[in-house]
Design a protein around this motif. Structure first.
Motif, PDB file in Angstrom:
ATOM      1  N   TRP A 192       0.816  -1.220   0.000  1.00  0.00           N
ATOM      2  CA  TRP A 192       0.000   0.000   0.000  1.00  0.00           C
ATOM      3  C   TRP A 192       0.846   1.264   0.000  1.00  0.00           C
ATOM      4  O   TRP A 192       0.400   2.318  -0.460  1.00  0.00           O
ATOM      5  CB  TRP A 192      -0.981  -0.040   1.167  1.00  0.00           C
ATOM      6  N   CYS A 195       1.076   1.781  -3.545  1.00  0.00           N
ATOM      7  CA  CYS A 195      -0.178   2.303  -4.105  1.00  0.00           C
ATOM      8  C   CYS A 195      -0.254   3.822  -3.897  1.00  0.00           C
ATOM      9  O   CYS A 195      -0.653   4.567  -4.805  1.00  0.00           O
ATOM     10  CB  CYS A 195      -1.378   1.615  -3.456  1.00  0.00           C
ATOM     11  N   CYS A 198       2.095   5.378  -6.269  1.00  0.00           N
ATOM     12  CA  CYS A 198       1.544   5.421  -7.637  1.00  0.00           C
ATOM     13  C   CYS A 198       0.434   6.462  -7.767  1.00  0.00           C
ATOM     14  O   CYS A 198       0.266   7.049  -8.843  1.00  0.00           O
ATOM     15  CB  CYS A 198       1.024   4.050  -8.029  1.00  0.00           C
ATOM     16  N   ALA A 199      -0.325   6.677  -6.697  1.00  0.00           N
ATOM     17  CA  ALA A 199      -1.345   7.731  -6.746  1.00  0.00           C
ATOM     18  C   ALA A 199      -0.681   9.092  -6.927  1.00  0.00           C
ATOM     19  O   ALA A 199      -1.155   9.937  -7.705  1.00  0.00           O
ATOM     20  CB  ALA A 199      -2.177   7.707  -5.464  1.00  0.00           C
ATOM     21  N   ILE A 386      -0.420   0.129  -9.922  1.00  0.00           N
ATOM     22  CA  ILE A 386      -1.495   0.119  -8.921  1.00  0.00           C
ATOM     23  C   ILE A 386      -2.322  -1.158  -9.028  1.00  0.00           C
ATOM     24  O   ILE A 386      -2.616  -1.824  -8.026  1.00  0.00           O
ATOM     25  CB  ILE A 386      -2.394   1.357  -9.080  1.00  0.00           C
ATOM     26  N   GLY A 463       5.337  -3.342 -10.228  1.00  0.00           N
ATOM     27  CA  GLY A 463       4.508  -3.794  -9.114  1.00  0.00           C
ATOM     28  C   GLY A 463       5.062  -5.037  -8.450  1.00  0.00           C
ATOM     29  O   GLY A 463       4.846  -5.270  -7.251  1.00  0.00           O
TER      30      GLY A 463
END
Length: 586
Positions: A192, A195, A198-199, A386, A463
């Motif tokens: 996470w 994540c 990546c956001a 993601i 990833g």
């Protein structure tokens, strides 16, 4: 704050034990053993993840547009611009080795994050000034603007050097390895974390890049500076909930001592029973003790006890513990893994350079009124990462846990290997697409969405490989050098970017016969042969994957004694053997 050394250990032991108090050598903001319910875990990690989001927003908002800025505004040739981007990326991702060393040994991770964020923020402010001040704009004085621009982005590099290794390891420190539930949470933390990363990337290459294209780099730099300042305020707001690690001096010194002690005692014979090697008593020792392994046996001589006239000869530079020897083995065993992942770093460097440049010369129209900024094509890689991380964390890993019955679904090194394989396929796809573009009657009319497969494949590869590298270099280094471990992970990307620049130079020299003919890298993409360069990278990747598999299959994971206690009888041998077996499956 991390410099505070507190007592309270007796209080912790007497009042609830390991379930109420965290007993992993961390301290709270007052220098006392942390209360498990009030500190650490996700309640603290969320403050930390937010500032990582803002840092990646800033970094990728700059990095993905840098190639375009250098060629269009600073008027550099494509190959020189690509090398400048790679050099900047190299510095940005190699500086964490320095930042990680300082964080682990002297400043502490919290303080390093604070100071490096302020440096990062100063770089963003200077960048905004170089764009907004009339006398510093490129149209008024290109040379002065170029100088200030590079000073600003290299300040960002220095800030990243302390920010990245200290922040990620500080976030992972919020989870106790000795607590089963928090240990599983830490595995999800790395997923996470990426994540959130990546956001930030996704918004950086869309919203920020759009601001750069439509409003100006000055406005974008102001937004980035404001977001970074706000996230720093949020990070500081969580200080009471954090678990801190007290720096204990250079984390490299114990490793050097082991090498010196082993060299001094190179003529001694190793005992047949490894239990005869020297280890500290577990009483009042909060750090984790490691099990003995049979790899790099010559280092075991550092833990052989010498007797002179019936008395033991001791000294930090003459006698090391088994744990210190095993930590040295871990660091030395990382060297082949680090080398084997460098081609992955070379491949990753193409995404923010040539992939973006490809998008800039293709049809980017999305309807009659909107044209996709070239750097926004990077969003496809972020989306791929993601999706890969979310599917792995929520679907694949739980399934593999049930299938294998272990805590981890896929071992760390296997996860990295899967990611490397995806990037090789991405290079082959990129070569095929570029070849088709060059053979097209009108290359500029080819839709930019032909690049989606190669971006997505690189994102999926990241990833697996990037998250695996983060976890590997955090988990497998000695506990005292985890920030430096994250620096080692980032150095894979940095060294890969530097090697990419050198590879471009070498390929250009060979294919152009020293400048006497047209090589693979022309003044623009249409006069270049990027397709052949991509095929070269794919072939290098395949050869390296074979090497990586050989190295990974011979690697021995860290084995920690159960409960952190040394047992002198046969139960101790069984305990370590069980830990070693679990690590092999790990």
């Amino acid at each position: 704050m991390e410099g505070l050394r507190g007592g309270g250990h007796g209080e912790a032991a007497a009042d609830g034990g390991g379930e109420r108090w965290v007993e992993d050598s961390s301290v709270d903001y007052q220098g006392r053993p942390p209360l498990r319910a009030a500190t650490g875990s996700w309640k603290a990690a969320m403050f930390i993840i937010l500032i990582e989001f803002s840092e990646r927003l800033s970094y990728f908002g700059l990095a993905t547009s840098l190639m375009i800025y250098l060629t269009k505004v600073l008027q550099e040739e494509m190959k020189f611009a690509a090398k400048n981007v790679n050099y900047w990326t190299s510095v940005t991702t190699l500086m964490p080795l320095v930042g990680g060393f300082l964080a682990d040994g002297y400043l502490g991770r919290f303080s390093t994050v604070l100071f490096s964020t302020l440096i990062y923020l100063s770089g963003l402010i200077l960048l905004a000034i170089s764009q907004l001040s009339p006398r510093l704009k490129p149209g008024h004085n290109l040379h002065l603007h170029e100088t200030i621009f590079f000073v600003a982005i290299y300040l960002v590099s220095v800030g990243t050097g302390g920010h990245k290794p200290a922040l990620e390891s500080f976030g992972a420190d919020q989870f106790d390895d000795g607590h089963a539930a928090e240990r599983v949470q830490k595995m999800s933390y790395f997923n996470w974390w990426n994540c959130a990363l990546c956001a930030g990337v996704l918004l950086g290459v869309t919203v920020i890049v759009y601001l750069q294209e439509k409003v100006g780099w000055g406005a974008a730099a102001v937004v980035l500076a404001a977001v970074m300042a706000a996230s720093l305020a949020v990070f500081l707001a969580g200080w009471r909930h954090y678990r801190y690690r007290v720096p204990e001096g250079s984390p490299l010194t114990p490793l050097v001592r082991v090498l010196v002690a082993a060299a001094r005692k190179r003529h001694l014979h190793l005992p047949a029973d490894a239990n005869e090697l020297y280890e500290v008593k577990p009483q009042n020792i909060k750090r984790r003790l490691l099990c003995h392994t049979d790899q790099l046996r010559f280092l075991d001589k550092a833990a052989v006890v010498e007797h002179d006239g019936g008395e033991e000869r001791r000294g930090a530079w003459r006698l090391a513990t088994v744990t210190q020897v095993e930590e040295t083995k871990l660091v030395l065993a990382m060297v082949p893994i680090w080398v084997a992942t460098l081609p992955f770093g070379i491949t990753a460097a193409q995404v923010s350079t040539f992939f973006i440049k490809q998008g800039s010369v293709m049809d980017r129209r999305m309807g009659p009124h909107f044209t996709l900024p070239p750097a926004s094509t990077f969003a496809m890689a972020a989306i791929g990462m993601i999706v890969a991380v979310a599917v792995y964390d929520k679907v694949l890993e739980p399934y593999l846990r049930r299938l294998t019955g272990g805590e981890r679904g896929l071992s760390i090194l296997k996860r990295i290997g899967v990611g490397i394989a995806f990037t090789i396929v991405a290079m082959a796809v990129a070569a095929t697409v570029e070849r088709r573009r060059l053979r097209s009657a009108s290359p500029a009319s080819m839709s930019v969405f032909w690049l989606v497969p190669q971006f997505l494949l690189m994102g999926v590869g990241d990833g697996f490989a990037l998250v695996g590298l983060q976890e590997y270099f955090y988990d497998q280094v000695p506990d005292s050098m985890r920030s430096l471990g994250i620096g080692l992970y980032l150095s894979v990307i940095g060294a890969g970017s530097f090697l990419s620049s050198q590879l471009i130079t070498a390929v250009d020299r060979v294919t152009s016969h020293g400048g006497r003919a047209a090589g693979w890298f022309g003044k623009d993409l249409n006069s270049s042969r990027l397709d052949l360069f991509y095929w070269l990278l794919a072939c290098i990747g395949i050869a390296n994957l074979v090497f990586y598999v050989v190295v990974a299959t011979r690697y021995s994971y860290k084995t920690v004694m159960a409960g952190g206690k040394v047992v002198d009888d046969k139960a101790g041998d069984i305990e370590c053997a069980a830990a070693a077996a679990a690590a092999a499956a790990y």
